[in-house]
Each structure stands twice: as C-alpha cells, then as structure tokens.
Design an enzyme around this catalytic site. Structure first.
Site, PDB file in Angstrom:
ATOM      1  N   ASP A 311      83.444  41.081   4.620  1.00  0.00           N
ATOM      2  CA  ASP A 311      82.231  40.534   5.199  1.00  0.00           C
ATOM      3  C   ASP A 311      82.540  39.347   6.108  1.00  0.00           C
ATOM      4  OD1 ASP A 311      79.235  40.270   5.183  1.00  0.00           O
ATOM      5  OD2 ASP A 311      79.739  38.324   4.320  1.00  0.00           O
ATOM      6  N   GLU A 355      84.320  43.575   9.171  1.00  0.00           N
ATOM      7  CA  GLU A 355      82.995  43.479   9.795  1.00  0.00           C
ATOM      8  C   GLU A 355      83.051  42.309  10.781  1.00  0.00           C
ATOM      9  OE1 GLU A 355      78.598  41.889   9.638  1.00  0.00           O
ATOM     10  OE2 GLU A 355      80.229  41.079   8.434  1.00  0.00           O
TER      11      GLU A 355
END
Length: 646
Positions: A311, A355
C-alpha cells in the site's frame, strides 16, 4: 544447555541494529522454549530510551513488580526469561520513560492479540501447524505469473458475507463459503485487505498495531493458516495487503513506544502523515528495516502467503506533506530496493506488487538493473482514465478519446496490473455499475463492456468484491455484500457474464501470455473517435492464438461494420457482451464470417460484422485441425469454440 543460551548473541544484536537481522521475530516477542524437561517463556523487546521495562499480564494481576526485564546491552534490547509456560496468557510491556511516563504497550512482535477493543498481546506458539499445500507450493515454484493468467478478487473479510446476527464469519467459515465461490467464478487469486492486528474496524486494517499478529477478529493464527492452506489446496493464490509505510498512533502501539519516536522519523514534518493521521516509519533506521523485512519473511514462512500488495508506495518513495513538488526520500527508495531484494532472495516466486500512483521510473525493473525490484505495479493511470472515460456521457466520449488510447503509450514500460479496487467504490465515488451513465439497461451494458475491455487489455486483473453482483450501492464496510441482487434477472445475467469472461480469459493464451511485450498487442483502429469504436489484436506465442477485439463505447449499433483483420479465411464470434443470456439485446454474429482479400486498416484482409450498442466482442480465425481417418488419409476440418450456454 543452559538458560543463558536463550539470550541473543552479539552477532544477532549487531545485525538487528544495522538493519540486517531478517529473522528478528525469532528473537523478539514472546517465545516458548524448552531446556531438558523444563519449559520457559522468553520475552524480548527493543526500547532503547526506556529507564525500565517490566512485564505485566493476567498471570501477575497486571503488576510488573518482580517481572523486570534485563537490559542486554547499551543499544536498548531488554529480555526476561520466566520458568513458566505462559501459552495463552495476556501481557503488555510496562515501560517507564525518561520523562517519567508509565506506558503500557502491546508487543510489536506478538504473534497473537486480544480481540478489539482490548489491546493486550497473547503468548502464542506458531510451531505446530502441519501444512498440506505441498502440491501448490511446488507448482508455484515452477511457473512465472508473467506468462500466466491472473484474475485477483480483492476482499475485505469483514464485509464479504456475515452471519445472520451481523457477526463476522470466522476463518473456518470463510473457507467453507469463499472457496466454492472463487472456484465457481474463475478467480485465480484472492487479495485480502490488511490482516495485521488493528484497533479500528473502520481503518480496514490499513492502520495496524500488530504487524506479526494476524487479526483475531476472525479466529486464531492457526485457523488463518488452515484458511490459506485450504485455498492453496484448491489452486487459489493468496495475496495480502501490506502496509510498511506508516502505522497508527494508538497509545498501545508503536507510536512513542518507549516515550520517544523509535519507529518513526524524529522530525515532525517527516513523521506525521497528515492525510491519514498516522506516523511514517523511519525507513532509514536499521532496527526499523530489520523489523519490517523480518515481517515480510514472517508472512511468507509462517503463513505461506504468495504475495504482497504494498500500500501507498508513493508515500515511501517521496517525503510526505510536500506542498507542491515531490521530494524523493532516499531512505524510502533504498528500503524498497533492500526489501524486494531480500524477499526475492528468500523466495524468488513471491509476488511483490506496488500500489504506486506516480510516474517514478523502473518500479518493476530488478534492483540489479537499477530498479525498485517489484514484480508488478498497479496501473493507476489506466484505472483513472478509464473510469473518467466511462463516466463521460457516450455522446461526449469522442472528446476524451485519448483516455482510452493513452495507456498504450506506456503499457509495456512496467509489468502492470489493472485495478478496480476498493478505493474506487467508497466515499461517494459510487459503485462500478452506478458510475455508468444512462438508464438501467445501459448501465449494465456498459459495465459488461468495461469488464470485457479490461480483460482484453494487457496486464493482470484485480477487481474488488461485489462488482460481479452489479451492486448499485457503493461498498459499505459495516454490511455484507448485497447478495439479494442475484434474485434479480439483470444482476444474475451480469454474474453469468463474469463467470464466462473469467473462464474464457484463462483458456485464451492471447490474453495473457505476452502481457508485457509489445509483440502481444496490435492496434487495428485506434483513431475512430467519431464513433468511439476501438479495435485491436491480442496475440499469444503461437500464431494460432490470435484474437480480434472490438469495443463500441456508444449506444449506436452498426449492422455492417468493416474492420481489417490479419488473416484470410473464416472467422467466428466467440464473445459478444450483447448476447441475451448476459442481459443484452441479442445483436450478435451467429454465422461464420468470411474475410475478404481487401486491405483495410493497414491489414491485408477485412471483414464486415454487426456491432451492438455498448458492445464488447471477440472474434477469432476458425482453427483447423487434422483428423486422421481409418484409411490413413487426412482430412482438414473446421474446429471452432462452441459457446457455453447459460
């Protein structure tokens, strides 16, 4: 053997402090140890600026007196060895800071935690589980996902499905419910929103406190291992959302652990993450590197996780809170390179998926060639462009034509994954279905078109749970998916289309085999902005695997539309999103299509086909195969893929 052998060695401590102790979870935390016929529990913690550290738990009435930890060296590692088996006992570290504070902290290396809202750590051993997924692990080690199909189903375990009384399903119950569903829908992997222990349900796991503790919301660590084991035994990969960039600031967690900022940057502007209200890890500090890289290897080793979706990579590459210009963070960049190198050295087939929403170069280039070393990068540009394009009324799409074509200018610069994730269906952004403009029928037609185009576009696929139901409401993290929608015809037909699409994708090598090579893609017509019709070719390694894709992004149908094709001979339509069984109007090409030797679109041959409104179509040359007859002679006959009914 003496109890002294349970103490850390000078070499272990040296590696930990310099950032190279990648099995630090085997030292720190609570461990059950045996010496002859005696059982001990060892506690070890890093708190370099503490004046004193004591152990408090339900075994001593939460009074740490008499349970003082011994300082091993001047670098702040503390240890206590008790002559008791404290398995299952609750505990915290009672830390006295230099400023006189008394802090009660859960163990950063705990393997298990109390169910929230309680925050104590639990003594738990991970030594006894017997894995049954050898076949999966062996097969995984022999294949590269680059040339394999991948359809990842992103799941928030707490809201996929719930019990009638609103309680969460357990890991065991999820295995029983989820595995048949995944197999029926043809997904190859699941990606689980973060399962590190976290105090607040509404954070979805992205603000963790227990990085080595799989959340107790759904069961024990061994029950989670059985969940992963069962997925593997059914041929389903498991990817875990992982958050090494920042952590929550709850009082019992890592924040100001010993009264000072030992896990986060000391400078406030670097430490405080204004966007999420969290603290950023100090990625330049050796002890933090040992902590996080050990955590990555821990999930691989103890839980057989197949990959991480990391993330907020941009928050690691760049310093936070920059007003205008992005400032590269050398500590974060070096950490990512070190992390990816160590993970791939430990398990070359483990998937590291970044990401990253920025244009930082060489994200999926190996570290040895100057890159960050990820295996895949989320294609956030494609996702944003396509959603903006689809939310544009069809009559206006000719003015934003480049939103579709632009992705092919960079599609082969990285190993991309195409995401429609949870972030796109929350906070007022609407569900995928509801993003589509138009009336009820047009919304479904355009969602089928969008999904078809996604599966035909180069790159692996990731979709958040609920898309396959055609949810009108956006994701509600406190409620289960709207399963009742499958009682309605259009939603059931959309679900049937998804099942057919996933299965067709997995058996069509042209759609995945050359995903990351320009050789696997060729435009037929990228310039028809007036009609908003795009056509292109997808190719596999074998010439026979060629597919022709046509996407019509307006509500106008064309009964006789000409496109160029690469081969002469017969073609057959094998997918048409307008088929009645999927909720369409039935504007399909039922008969064999004969190509003419008339050059068009720069190709040597051409065909004329019917194109439906908001239609996604794939046609392919009719394959020929030799059929040997009893007299030894050979006859060539047509062989086409038959459509699946219902």
């Amino acid at each position: 053997m003496t109890v002294n052998t349970f103490f850390p060695t000078d070499y272990q401590l040296h590696l930990f402090h310099e950032g190279n102790f990648f099995q630090s979870h085997q030292l720190f935390g609570a461990h059950i140890l045996k010496n002859s016929d005696k059982v001990y529990t060892r506690f070890c913690v890093w708190a370099p600026n503490a004046l004193q550290v004591r152990l408090a738990g339900d075994f001593n009435n939460w009074n740490g007196e008499g349970y003082e930890l011994q300082k091993v060296n001047d670098d702040g590692v503390w240890i206590l060895i008790t002559d008791k088996d404290l398995t299952g006992k609750l505990y915290k570290y009672e830390i006295f800071s230099q400023s006189g504070e008394r802090l009660l902290k859960s163990d950063p290396f705990a393997f298990y935690s109390e169910i929230r809202p309680n925050t104590a750590s639990v003594v738990y051993s991970l030594k006894n589980y017997e894995w049954q997924d050898n076949q999966w692990m062996n097969r995984r080690g022999k294949k590269s996902l680059l040339s394999e199909p991948a359809i990842i189903y992103e799941i928030h375990l707490g809201s996929w499905k719930k019990k009638e009384n609103g309680d969460y399903l357990t890991y065991k119950e999820l295995a029983d419910e989820l595995i048949p569903y995944i197999l029926d829908h043809g997904f190859t992997h699941v990606e689980l929103l973060p399962l590190v222990e976290h105090p607040l349900d509404a954070s979805w796991g992205y603000q963790g406190t227990g990085y080595f503790s799989v959340t107790s919301r759904y069961g024990t660590p061994d029950e989670f291992r059985e969940f992963v084991d069962q997925l593997h035994q059914h041929g389903i990969g498991v990817i875990l959302d992982w958050v090494p960039g920042h952590f929550c600031k709850d009082a019992h967690g890592l924040y100001r652990f010993d009264g000072t900022h030992i896990y986060s940057y000391t400078t406030e502007s670097d430490r405080e993450n204004a966007v999420w209200g969290t603290a950023n890890f100090d990625l330049g500090k050796g002890e933090v590197q040992s902590f996080l890289i050990s955590n990555a290897l821990f999930w691989i080793d103890y839980f057989h996780i197949d990959g991480f979706r990391m993330d907020a990579v941009a928050n690691i590459i760049y310093w936070p809170n920059a007003s205008n210009e992005r400032r590269e963070n050398p500590f974060g960049i070096n950490f990512l390179k070190k992390l990816n190198s160590q993970v791939h050295e430990y398990d070359p087939h483990f998937l590291m998926i970044g990401e990253d929403s920025t244009e930082f170069p060489n994200v999926t280039t190996p570290v040895s060639y100057g890159g960050l070393g990820f295996d895949y990068k989320w294609n956030m540009g494609w996702m944003n462009d396509m959603l903006e394009y689809m939310e544009t009324p069809p009559y206006g799409r000719s003015h934003v034509h480049s939103k579709v074509t632009f992705s092919f200018l960079y599609a082969f610069l990285e190993n991309f994954m195409l995401p429609f994730s949870h972030d796109e269906v929350v906070h007022g952004k609407k569900s995928l279905l509801d993003k589509m403009p138009g009336d009820y029928w047009e919304k479904f037609a355009q969602l089928r078109l969008l999904l078809g185009y996604m599966f035909a576009h180069p790159g692996k696929k990731l979709l958040f749970m609920g898309f396959e139901l055609g949810q009108f409401s956006e994701w509600k993290d406190k409620e289960q998916l709207d399963w009742n929608l499958l009682d309605y015809e259009m939603h059931q037909k959309l679900n049937d289309f998804v099942k057919f699409l996933t299965k067709f994708y997995k058996r069509s090598k042209a759609l995945y085999e050359l995903d990351y090579l320009q050789d696997g893609f060729q435009w037929i017509d990228a310039n028809n902005s007036q009609q908003s019709i795009f056509s292109f070719i997808r190719k596999g390694k074998k010439e026979d695997d060629t597919l022709v894709v046509i996407c019509n992004f307006t509500g106008v149908s064309y009964p006789d539309y000409k496109i160029g094709v690469p081969k002469n001979g017969e073609y057959r339509e094998i997918i048409n999103s307008d088929h009645e069984e999927y909720g369409g109007a039935g504007f399909v090409n039922k008969k064999t299509i004969l190509a003419a030797e008339e050059p068009f679109h720069g190709l040597p041959n051409s065909i004329n086909i019917s194109i439906p409104a908001f239609g996604f179509q794939i046609i392919r040359p009719v394959k020929k195969r030799k059929e040997r007859k009893g007299n030894g002679k050979e006859k060539v006959r047509s062989h086409v893929i038959s459509r699946r009914k219902g």
